[in-house]
Every structure is written in structure tokens, then in C-alpha cells.
Design a protein around this motif. Structure first.
Motif, PDB file in Angstrom:
ATOM      1  N   ARG A   1      -8.632  -4.831   6.574  1.00  0.00           N
ATOM      2  CA  ARG A   1      -8.774  -5.688   4.789  1.00  0.00           C
ATOM      3  C   ARG A   1      -7.795  -6.620   4.599  1.00  0.00           C
ATOM      4  O   ARG A   1      -7.666  -7.170   3.765  1.00  0.00           O
ATOM      5  CB  ARG A   1      -9.557  -4.401   4.106  1.00  0.00           C
ATOM      6  CG  ARG A   1     -11.129  -4.323   4.430  1.00  0.00           C
ATOM      7  CD  ARG A   1     -11.302  -2.521   4.201  1.00  0.00           C
ATOM      8  NE  ARG A   1     -11.960  -2.627   2.930  1.00  0.00           N
ATOM      9  CZ  ARG A   1     -11.863  -2.089   2.279  1.00  0.00           C
ATOM     10  NH1 ARG A   1     -12.074  -0.965   2.432  1.00  0.00           N
ATOM     11  NH2 ARG A   1     -11.794  -1.904   0.008  1.00  0.00           N
ATOM     12  N   ILE A   2      -6.707  -5.920   4.218  1.00  0.00           N
ATOM     13  CA  ILE A   2      -4.965  -5.768   4.058  1.00  0.00           C
ATOM     14  C   ILE A   2      -4.973  -7.179   3.964  1.00  0.00           C
ATOM     15  O   ILE A   2      -4.125  -7.858   2.930  1.00  0.00           O
ATOM     16  CB  ILE A   2      -4.182  -4.997   4.264  1.00  0.00           C
ATOM     17  CG1 ILE A   2      -2.848  -5.197   3.399  1.00  0.00           C
ATOM     18  CG2 ILE A   2      -3.865  -5.420   5.374  1.00  0.00           C
ATOM     19  CD1 ILE A   2      -2.208  -3.223   2.892  1.00  0.00           C
TER      20      ILE A   2
ATOM     21  N   HIS B   1      -6.718  -9.115   1.097  1.00  0.00           N
ATOM     22  CA  HIS B   1      -6.461  -8.610  -0.247  1.00  0.00           C
ATOM     23  C   HIS B   1      -6.186  -8.495  -0.725  1.00  0.00           C
ATOM     24  O   HIS B   1      -4.681  -8.928  -1.356  1.00  0.00           O
ATOM     25  CB  HIS B   1      -6.522  -6.839   0.493  1.00  0.00           C
ATOM     26  CG  HIS B   1      -7.600  -6.357  -0.596  1.00  0.00           C
ATOM     27  ND1 HIS B   1      -8.394  -5.321  -0.842  1.00  0.00           N
ATOM     28  CD2 HIS B   1      -6.622  -5.289  -1.441  1.00  0.00           C
ATOM     29  CE1 HIS B   1      -8.941  -4.803  -1.258  1.00  0.00           C
ATOM     30  NE2 HIS B   1      -7.771  -4.195  -2.614  1.00  0.00           N
TER      31      HIS B   1
ATOM     32  N   GLU C   1      -9.515   0.077   9.553  1.00  0.00           N
ATOM     33  CA  GLU C   1     -10.049  -0.302   7.714  1.00  0.00           C
ATOM     34  C   GLU C   1      -9.081  -0.862   7.331  1.00  0.00           C
ATOM     35  O   GLU C   1      -9.733  -2.020   6.552  1.00  0.00           O
ATOM     36  CB  GLU C   1     -10.698   0.788   7.547  1.00  0.00           C
ATOM     37  CG  GLU C   1     -11.271   0.669   6.149  1.00  0.00           C
ATOM     38  CD  GLU C   1     -12.446   0.132   6.043  1.00  0.00           C
ATOM     39  OE1 GLU C   1     -12.981  -1.109   5.783  1.00  0.00           O
ATOM     40  OE2 GLU C   1     -13.087  -0.115   7.355  1.00  0.00           O
ATOM     41  N   VAL C   2      -7.635  -0.346   6.843  1.00  0.00           N
ATOM     42  CA  VAL C   2      -7.260  -1.022   5.679  1.00  0.00           C
ATOM     43  C   VAL C   2      -6.844  -2.236   7.037  1.00  0.00           C
ATOM     44  O   VAL C   2      -6.382  -3.550   6.085  1.00  0.00           O
ATOM     45  CB  VAL C   2      -5.797   0.199   5.818  1.00  0.00           C
ATOM     46  CG1 VAL C   2      -4.712  -0.480   5.086  1.00  0.00           C
ATOM     47  CG2 VAL C   2      -6.274   0.906   4.874  1.00  0.00           C
TER      48      VAL C   2
ATOM     49  N   ASN D   1      -9.953   5.887  -1.403  1.00  0.00           N
ATOM     50  CA  ASN D   1     -10.841   4.628  -2.419  1.00  0.00           C
ATOM     51  C   ASN D   1     -11.919   4.095  -1.107  1.00  0.00           C
ATOM     52  O   ASN D   1     -11.940   3.242  -1.225  1.00  0.00           O
ATOM     53  CB  ASN D   1     -10.273   4.118  -3.244  1.00  0.00           C
ATOM     54  CG  ASN D   1      -9.720   4.900  -4.752  1.00  0.00           C
ATOM     55  OD1 ASN D   1      -9.893   5.822  -5.082  1.00  0.00           O
ATOM     56  ND2 ASN D   1      -8.407   4.564  -5.209  1.00  0.00           N
ATOM     57  N   VAL D   2     -11.702   4.127  -0.135  1.00  0.00           N
ATOM     58  CA  VAL D   2     -12.188   3.502   1.206  1.00  0.00           C
ATOM     59  C   VAL D   2     -12.941   3.933   1.227  1.00  0.00           C
ATOM     60  O   VAL D   2     -13.781   2.837   1.954  1.00  0.00           O
ATOM     61  CB  VAL D   2     -10.834   3.396   2.310  1.00  0.00           C
ATOM     62  CG1 VAL D   2      -9.294   2.682   1.834  1.00  0.00           C
ATOM     63  CG2 VAL D   2     -11.313   4.091   3.088  1.00  0.00           C
TER      64      VAL D   2
ATOM     65  N   TYR E   1      -8.647   5.687   9.562  1.00  0.00           N
ATOM     66  CA  TYR E   1      -8.505   4.762   7.971  1.00  0.00           C
ATOM     67  C   TYR E   1      -7.001   3.763   8.162  1.00  0.00           C
ATOM     68  O   TYR E   1      -7.356   2.906   7.759  1.00  0.00           O
ATOM     69  CB  TYR E   1      -7.832   5.796   7.310  1.00  0.00           C
ATOM     70  CG  TYR E   1      -6.954   5.581   6.153  1.00  0.00           C
ATOM     71  CD1 TYR E   1      -7.193   4.727   4.792  1.00  0.00           C
ATOM     72  CD2 TYR E   1      -5.058   5.083   6.012  1.00  0.00           C
ATOM     73  CE1 TYR E   1      -6.659   3.607   4.267  1.00  0.00           C
ATOM     74  CE2 TYR E   1      -4.758   4.416   5.118  1.00  0.00           C
ATOM     75  CZ  TYR E   1      -5.467   4.460   4.030  1.00  0.00           C
ATOM     76  OH  TYR E   1      -4.459   3.855   2.176  1.00  0.00           O
TER      77      TYR E   1
ATOM     78  N   PRO F   1      -6.189   5.832   0.614  1.00  0.00           N
ATOM     79  CA  PRO F   1      -7.889   6.442   1.167  1.00  0.00           C
ATOM     80  C   PRO F   1      -8.368   7.322   1.073  1.00  0.00           C
ATOM     81  O   PRO F   1      -9.505   7.567   1.271  1.00  0.00           O
ATOM     82  CB  PRO F   1      -6.109   8.287   1.872  1.00  0.00           C
ATOM     83  CG  PRO F   1      -4.948   7.050   1.884  1.00  0.00           C
ATOM     84  CD  PRO F   1      -4.490   6.735   0.761  1.00  0.00           C
TER      85      PRO F   1
ATOM     86  N   LEU G   1       0.725  -1.055   0.026  1.00  0.00           N
ATOM     87  CA  LEU G   1      -0.027  -0.421  -0.052  1.00  0.00           C
ATOM     88  C   LEU G   1       1.157   1.057   0.318  1.00  0.00           C
ATOM     89  O   LEU G   1       0.872   2.636  -0.921  1.00  0.00           O
ATOM     90  CB  LEU G   1      -0.733   0.132   1.030  1.00  0.00           C
ATOM     91  CG  LEU G   1      -2.039   1.331   1.595  1.00  0.00           C
ATOM     92  CD1 LEU G   1      -2.720   1.363   0.425  1.00  0.00           C
ATOM     93  CD2 LEU G   1      -2.119   0.879   2.356  1.00  0.00           C
TER      94      LEU G   1
ATOM     95  N   GLN H   1      -8.169   0.286  -4.350  1.00  0.00           N
ATOM     96  CA  GLN H   1      -8.692   0.065  -3.399  1.00  0.00           C
ATOM     97  C   GLN H   1      -8.715   0.307  -1.908  1.00  0.00           C
ATOM     98  O   GLN H   1      -9.622   0.978  -1.089  1.00  0.00           O
ATOM     99  CB  GLN H   1      -9.242  -1.262  -3.427  1.00  0.00           C
ATOM    100  CG  GLN H   1     -10.404  -1.378  -4.922  1.00  0.00           C
ATOM    101  CD  GLN H   1     -11.147  -2.915  -5.091  1.00  0.00           C
ATOM    102  OE1 GLN H   1     -10.644  -4.439  -3.925  1.00  0.00           O
ATOM    103  NE2 GLN H   1     -10.975  -3.806  -5.946  1.00  0.00           N
ATOM    104  N   LEU H   2      -7.770   0.370  -1.607  1.00  0.00           N
ATOM    105  CA  LEU H   2      -7.186   0.557  -0.150  1.00  0.00           C
ATOM    106  C   LEU H   2      -6.477   2.208   0.264  1.00  0.00           C
ATOM    107  O   LEU H   2      -6.106   2.562   0.769  1.00  0.00           O
ATOM    108  CB  LEU H   2      -6.111  -0.189   0.576  1.00  0.00           C
ATOM    109  CG  LEU H   2      -6.705  -1.676   0.669  1.00  0.00           C
ATOM    110  CD1 LEU H   2      -6.106  -2.759   1.486  1.00  0.00           C
ATOM    111  CD2 LEU H   2      -8.433  -1.958   1.478  1.00  0.00           C
TER     112      LEU H   2
END
Length: 540
Positions: A513-514, A517, A509-510, A529-530, A506, A527, A248, A524-525
Motif C-alpha cells: 500500500r505504501i 499512500h 500489507e504495508v 491501525n492497519v 504486516y 501496526p 512510516l 493509517q499504516l
């Protein structure tokens, strides 16, 4: 290398080649394992030595305390953090023979780790249960299911303001007809088979790199809340999460380097030199893309890079993929980027900074109250007044405003500086300030011709400010690897802030999911786009 045992070659020469190749592979693997084991032993010995030194210093501190002892203790604490972040501490190998899943970020970025001891979670914390209930109908025969047991996994998480325990309950059901078993899988965790939740990991990272609290200080804060989080455990989590997020970080870097103009700057960061007990000076470099001043709609972003020194080869390597305008100070290391090489024109164009020029005259005026310096400051101030009018307008409008209002001021300023230089000593500080400006005049006036450029490099200096505050609070980085981890987390945190996001929300969230992913959809991850909402702000 695999062979069909039922159809091996029959000639002796080929079989000898196969055996020799397998033996070479085995020897290479043994050498790698021996080197890895030696490295782990060396780190373990250094950790033990540092802990012993810390214990001795703390005993001395209870006697006649001194600032030198306190500083040495902080140096050793930070060195321990970096060593423990680099030392494997968790997760056995996945079982062999299973079908390989699609490549995810975790599989490409995280090393295998040794098993670590799991601690009991504090009983006093509030507990939130999440039940992963399977279907009540057998997926094989459609028969009725009955509950036969359940698995419970406890995760320590952090919700802004307090800790909590999240209990994942996975009931197991058996079909009354065909005896098939059904149970939902455990949701993926950012640290495989680990206890920290996404909120806790995000909070630790933001506390360390955004609020500038080293891990040993965080450990003391959490202990007052009845939560025992050892610094070594948190350090291993930091190392794991930064490795997990490295794709990322590189995606943000690609976005930054695709810009047509960049702001660049650097700042020193003291780094502990292993084995010496002293610090050396590393550098953190910042490269910023921000098109908002001229009404651009592309998302702003900033990438930070660490280097162990300030040699020009480092920023030139960082900017290999960049082509366009670079606004920076007069650092000579950028020079080769602006020059023609091997008959090929330069791909980077220099844009100088009027804030740097103004600073030279301001320092002279503050120290000596020189009339020439005061006059220069007033004339430069008129240039900045024009920029306030042009802020936020389209590139075409900005160029028109500058040509009409700033160009005459610029021409008069050039004549004033040349005339003033003839009346003062060539060795004076004022003469040096004038020569600094006039020697960069082409780069200083370039912004007048292009509405996408800025008058100053203040945007990059604002991006450097959080690093300077961190340096003030905890003095230094623990190692070169720690500097690289800091650069990665600063990239995520400061880019989130540029896009109006709460950095802790942030990262939460990342991090959640990462691990699962797909790496080919890393964008998609980013900032912008999340899909997180910007935090509410009080009215001005």
C-alpha cells in the motif's frame, strides 16, 4: 526557472541576468551529475574488486580451509550486500508534461534509478492469474466494447511456504461505435516496473532482519527451490523498500517520543570499515514505549537508531523531542539530559534500573559466594516480588502497593548496604557494587512514587535481544548505511510483534500500500491501525 517566451524583457541588462542565471543553474547541474557519476564509478570499481577477492578466497577455501578465510568471505559478502543496496539499479524517468499526481510516499523518498536487466521467471512455479477486466460499455458513447488485445505482466511473489508467479492480465477493449480504447491500468508495484511482489519483499526483509539470514545465504536457499535470485538484485530491493518505508519509521518514532516515559538501551554492533578489511564498533539504540504494565491503552512501539560510535551526542539527538521519565542504565551520555542548563530545568527525569543493580551482586555471589552479596540479592528479590503483585494494575493501585510493601524493604536495604560498606575493603568489587547502588538511590527509588514507572529496564533489554541474536548469526553489518537500514527494519518488525502481528504479514500489507499512500495519512499504516488480525496462538 521558466519564462514566457512571447513576453521576454527587452532591456539588455535583464536579458544578461537571465542568461547568467541559466548558465549558473546548468553548471551546478553538470557538477552534480559529474559527482554522481564519479560516485557510481567508485562503487562499481569497489564491487568488482570485492568480487575478485571473493573468487580468490573461495579458491583458497577448497585447499586447506581455515576459520579466518571463512570469516573474511562472510565480511566481503556483507560489504557487497550494502554496496549493492546503495547502488541505483532500476526505473527510467516518468514522462514529462503529464499532470502531477498527489504527493505520495514513493515520490518523496525514492531516488531515480538506472534501468536493470529483467530475468525470465522460472517456468516450474505455480501461476495465479489476476484479470483486470474493464467495463463492457464505452465510457464515452455507451456503445458495446470488443476485445482487441491484452497486456500481461508477471510478478514473482512469495506465499508462506512457496513461491508463485502472479500474472496480471489487462484486456484491451475497443468501442464498436466510436473506436475508443479502454484498458485498466496496471496496479502499482512497490518497485516500479520491477518483478518482486509484496509477499516476496516482505519475506526477504523478515528473513534478513528477523530470522538473521544474510542475502547471500537466502540466495542459496532459493536456488534449491529452482528460483535464481541474485544477491545484488535482492540488495537493491532492500534498499528501495527501506527508503520507501522511511516515513512510516519516522511516524513510529514520533509516537514513541510522545510518551511520558521511555525505556532506553543500546548494544554494540561490529561494522565493516570500508577499505580496511577490519571492523569498527557501531551502536544500535532502542527506545521503547509500553504502557501495558499499568493498564495503559496506548499502542506499544519501539524505535531503533544506529550511530557509528557511542558518543553521548547521539542519544541526546535522538531524544531532542522527548520530555518525561527515561529509564536506562548508568551511561554517562544521558547525563546532560537530566541536568539544568542555562537556568532552564531539565526536561528529562532519570529512572534507574534495579535489574542492573541486582546483576552486580549476582556476579559477585556466583564468583565468591559472599554472604553480603547473597543477603543483598534476597532483599532485592523482595522488591521484585512486590512488582509481580502490582503488574497490570492502575497507576494509583501500583503506587499504593509499593508504598505499603516495597518502601519498608527499600529503607531496610539502604541501611544494610551502608552498614556493610563500612565492614569491607573500599577497593573490593562488593564495595563497588554497593557504591553503584547508593550513588543512584534517588533514581532507583523514583518508581515508588509514580505508578507508571517500572522497577527495571528489562523491557528495553528484551527489545535488544533480537539484535544480539542477529549479531551472533551474521557477525556484523556491512556499512554505516547498512546499520541505518537495519535500524529501520527492526523498528517495523519489532513494533509489529509488540502489537501481536505477524511481522511478515504486516510488511506484506504495508509494502503493498505504501507506494501510492498519501504521506499526510501515514498514520493509517501504523501496526495498530492497519486492521490485521493477530495470529492465532496455542493455549498455554
Amino acid at each position: 526557472m521558466r519564462f514566457d517566451l512571447a513576453n521576454l524583457p527587452t532591456d539588455t541588462a535583464t536579458l544578461h541576468q537571465i542568461i547568467a542565471a541559466q548558465a549558473a543553474v546548468g553548471e551546478a547541474r553538470e557538477a552534480e551529475l559529474a559527482a554522481a557519476k564519479a560516485g557510481l564509478i567508485a562503487k562499481a570499481l569497489e564491487i568488482e574488486k570485492l568480487k575478485l577477492q571473493l573468487a580468490r578466497l573461495r579458491r583458497m577455501q577448497f585447499g586447506r580451509s581455515s576459520e579466518k578465510i571463512v570469516r573474511t568471505i562472510e565480511q566481503l559478502e556483507l560489504r557487497l550486500e550494502e554496496l549493492e543496496a546503495e547502488t541505483p539499479t532500476a526505473a527510467p524517468d516518468a514522462s514529462a508534461g503529464e499532470d502531477e499526481p498527489p504527493t505520495t510516499i514513493e515520490q518523496t523518498s525514492s531516488p531515480k534509478r538506472l534501468r536493470s536487466e529483467r530475468r525470465a521467471l522460472p517456468a516450474h512455479l505455480p501461476c495465479r492469474e489476476i484479470v483486470h477486466q474493464p467495463s463492457c460499455t464505452c465510457p464515452k458513447c455507451g456503445g458495446e466494447m470488443r476485445k482487441v488485445g491484452e497486456d500481461v505482466s508477471k510478478i514473482l511473489d512469495y506465499v508462506p511456504g512457496h513461491f508463485e508467479v502472479v500474472k496480471h492480465i489487462r484486456p484491451a477493449f475497443s468501442c464498436r461505435c466510436c473506436e475508443s480504447m479502454v484498458q485498466n491500468p496496471m496496479p502499482s508495484l512497490p518497485i516500479e516496473r520491477g518483478q518482486p511482489g509484496t509477499g516476496l519483499l516482505a519475506h526477504i526483509l523478515v528473513s534478513k532482519y528477523c530470522d538473521h539470514l544474510p542475502l547471500y545465504r537466502q540466495s542459496g536457499i532459493y536456488a534449491r527451490e529452482g528460483v535464481d535470485l541474485d544477491r545484488a538484485i535482492m540488495a537493491s530491493w532492500v534498499g528501495k523498500v527501506t527508503a520507501l518505508a522511511s516515513p512510516l519509521v519516522e511516524a513510529i518514532a514520533d509516537h514513541v517520543m510522545a510518551a511520558e516515559k521511555l525505556h532506553a538501551d543500546d548494544t554494540p554492533v561490529p561494522v565493516l570499515a570500508p577499505g580496511t578489511g577490519k571492523t569498527k564498533t557501531g551502536r544500535l539504540w532502542v527506545y521503547l514505549r509500553d504502557e501495558r504494565p499499568f493498564g495503559g491503552v496506548t499502542a506499544p512501539a519501539v524505535v531503533y537508531r544506529y550511530s557509528p560510535d557511542r558518543r553521548g551526542e547521539h542519544p541526546r539527538a535522538h531524544l531532542t523531542a522527548f520530555h518525561g521519565f527515561l529509564q536506562a542504565d548508568g551511561y554517562s551520555g544521558f547525563g546532560p539530559l537530566y541536568e539544568t542548563a542555562n537556568g532552564q530545568p531539565a526536561t528529562v527525569t532519570e529512572v534507574a534500573c534495579w535489574a542492573h543493580v541486582r546483576r552486580y551482586f549476582y556476579d559477585i555471589h556466583a564468583a565468591t559466594n559472599a554472604p553480603i552479596a547473597d543477603e543483598a540479592l534476597q532483599r532485592i528479590g523482595l522488591l521484585f516480588d512486590v512488582e509481580r503483585t502490582a503488574m497490570g494494575r492502575s497507576p494509583e493501585q501500583r503506587q499504593l502497593i509499593r508504598q505499603r510493601s516495597a518502601r519498608p524493604v527499600m529503607d531496610e536495604l539502604a541501611r544494610f548496604l551502608d552498614a556493610s560498606l563500612a565492614t569491607i575493603s573500599g577497593r573490593s568489587e562488593l564495595a563497588k557494587a554497593i557504591r553503584y547502588a547508593r550513588s543512584r538511590w534517588t533514581a532507583l527509588t523514583r518508581y515508588l512514587e509514580d505508578g507508571t514507572l517500572e522497577i527495571s529496564n528489562n523491557a528495553a533489554e528484551r527489545a535488544i535481544r533480537p539484535l544480539a541474536l542477529g549479531r551472533k548469526n551474521y557477525l556484523f553489518a556491512g556499512s554505516d548505511a547498512g546499520g541505518e537500514r537495519a535500524a529501520a527494519v527492526y523498528t517495523l518488525v519489532e513494533t509489529a510483534k509488540l502489537n501481536g502481528l505477524d511481522p511478515e504479514a504486516y510488511l506484506r500489507e504495508v509494502i503493498g500500500r505504501i507506494a501510492d499512500h498519501p504521506i499526510n495519512r501515514i498514520a493509517q499504516l501504523l501496526p495498530w491501525n492497519v486492521g490485521l488480525a493477530a495470529p492465532p496462538r496455542a493455549a498455554a
